[in-house]
Design an enzyme around this catalytic site. Sequence first.
Site, short mmCIF file in Angstrom:
data_model
loop_
_atom_site.label_atom_id
_atom_site.label_comp_id
_atom_site.label_asym_id
_atom_site.label_seq_id
_atom_site.Cartn_x
_atom_site.Cartn_y
_atom_site.Cartn_z
N LYS A 65 35.06 56.22 43.29
CA LYS A 65 35.88 56.69 42.17
C LYS A 65 35.23 57.84 41.40
O LYS A 65 35.92 58.66 40.81
CB LYS A 65 36.19 55.54 41.21
CG LYS A 65 37.17 54.53 41.80
CD LYS A 65 37.55 53.47 40.80
CE LYS A 65 38.49 52.46 41.45
NZ LYS A 65 39.00 51.49 40.51
N GLY A 128 31.64 50.30 37.84
CA GLY A 128 32.67 51.33 37.95
C GLY A 128 33.89 51.20 37.07
O GLY A 128 34.38 52.20 36.55
N ARG A 150 23.32 43.07 32.87
CA ARG A 150 22.03 42.59 33.38
C ARG A 150 21.01 43.72 33.42
O ARG A 150 19.86 43.56 33.01
CB ARG A 150 22.26 42.02 34.79
CG ARG A 150 21.06 41.45 35.45
CD ARG A 150 21.41 40.94 36.82
NE ARG A 150 21.95 42.00 37.69
CZ ARG A 150 22.27 41.83 38.95
NH1 ARG A 150 22.15 40.66 39.51
NH2 ARG A 150 22.73 42.85 39.68
N LYS A 154 22.19 50.73 32.45
CA LYS A 154 23.55 51.12 32.84
C LYS A 154 24.51 51.02 31.66
O LYS A 154 25.44 51.81 31.53
CB LYS A 154 24.04 50.29 34.02
CG LYS A 154 23.55 50.88 35.34
CD LYS A 154 23.79 49.99 36.51
CE LYS A 154 25.23 49.98 37.00
NZ LYS A 154 25.39 49.05 38.15
P1 ATR Z 1 28.98 49.64 40.68
O1 ATR Z 1 27.85 49.40 39.72
O2 ATR Z 1 28.53 50.24 41.98
O3 ATR Z 1 30.15 50.31 40.08
P2 ATR Z 1 30.40 47.24 40.45
O4 ATR Z 1 30.71 46.18 41.47
O5 ATR Z 1 31.51 47.93 39.80
O6 ATR Z 1 29.44 48.20 41.16
O7 ATR Z 1 29.50 46.63 39.29
C1 ATR Z 1 28.86 45.47 39.44
C2 ATR Z 1 28.58 44.89 38.05
O8 ATR Z 1 28.34 43.50 38.20
C3 ATR Z 1 27.35 45.48 37.39
O9 ATR Z 1 27.54 45.50 36.00
C4 ATR Z 1 26.28 44.48 37.82
O10 ATR Z 1 25.17 44.43 36.99
P3 ATR Z 1 23.87 45.35 37.30
O11 ATR Z 1 24.21 46.69 36.72
O12 ATR Z 1 22.76 44.68 36.60
O13 ATR Z 1 23.72 45.38 38.80
C5 ATR Z 1 27.05 43.20 37.69
N1 ATR Z 1 26.45 42.12 38.46
C6 ATR Z 1 26.45 41.97 39.80
N2 ATR Z 1 25.84 40.83 40.14
C7 ATR Z 1 25.42 40.24 38.97
C8 ATR Z 1 24.76 39.02 38.64
N3 ATR Z 1 24.36 38.17 39.58
N4 ATR Z 1 24.54 38.75 37.33
C9 ATR Z 1 24.95 39.60 36.38
N5 ATR Z 1 25.60 40.75 36.62
C10 ATR Z 1 25.83 41.07 37.89
#
Ligand code: ATR
Length: 263
Positions: A65, A128, A150, A154
């Site tokens: 995106k 995203g 987490r 970001k």
């Molecule tokens: P992208 O970051 O590539 O856009 P996304 O799927 O849209 O991918 O975002 C994933 C979100 O879920 C993020 O905020 C991620 O947190 P991190 O930035 O710390 O990776 C969060 N996320 C994924 N797994 C997680 C977990 N086990 N506990 C807490 N947050 C999690």
Amino acid sequence: MKKYLVIGNPIEHSFSPKLHNHWIKKNNIDAVYDKKQINESDIEPLIMEIKKNKINGINVTVPFKKKIIPYLDELSNEAKETESVNTIYIKNNKIKGHNTDVSGFEHSIKDLNINMCNKKVLIIGAGGVVSSIIFALNNMGLRKIFVTNRTREKAEDLKKFFRNLIIVEWGDVPDFDMIINATSVGLNENDQLELNLSKIKNKFFYDVIYNPPKTNFLKNAEVLGNKIENGKKMFIYQAAAAFKIWHNIQPEINNEVLKVLDI
Ligand code: ATR
């Protein structure tokens, strides 16, 4: 026959073809909507296909995106402000990018007749989709928008675009009226967010995830007496907005549509 696509990686899970092809059929449009798993190197040739009128429109999903933006000629205000494009089309020989996730989210909330004015919202996650949610919430006149992620950096990055955000330490839960799970936690049935929300009652819990329809985040909230909503309507409304852009027809959203999706 006109040709439309949703691109992403992975893409197998996408419900967009089901939905768009249903509306295409209902409106007797001579078109087909496919899905295509791509790599970043495929973006440029795909844009060329639009320029040559071989493809008439593209929906973009994770993780492209933002990555697709340099290949476009013009962005809508929503796309610009969120740095996120999910709908592409050609107009006056220019490749345009729009973000219908914003109106999709906004519409899904408006359907519930909840007045968001002066309310406090806590967003969990900074991936995203979050910039679209923040943009929509700002349109709705919220009082406070908290974000917790987490990986704190970001969330801090989002604050560069949306100065009104309040970043909250992961694990802390400030007082809120509405809480939104915008993480990928919940996509697997057994997933549990590591946040203590066990004492929260009479609030509104929203999960962007719609498959499974009830994540543990929503299940636990419901047991405690909170109002809950998943991301299904957001998904349908973002698709409807893309359909309107491409075909200039407002597609009908009814029980048949919900049945076609079967989620
Ligand atoms: P992208 O970051 O590539 O856009 P996304 O799927 O849209 O991918 O975002 C994933 C979100 O879920 C993020 O905020 C991620 O947190 P991190 O930035 O710390 O990776 C969060 N996320 C994924 N797994 C997680 C977990 N086990 N506990 C807490 N947050 C999690």
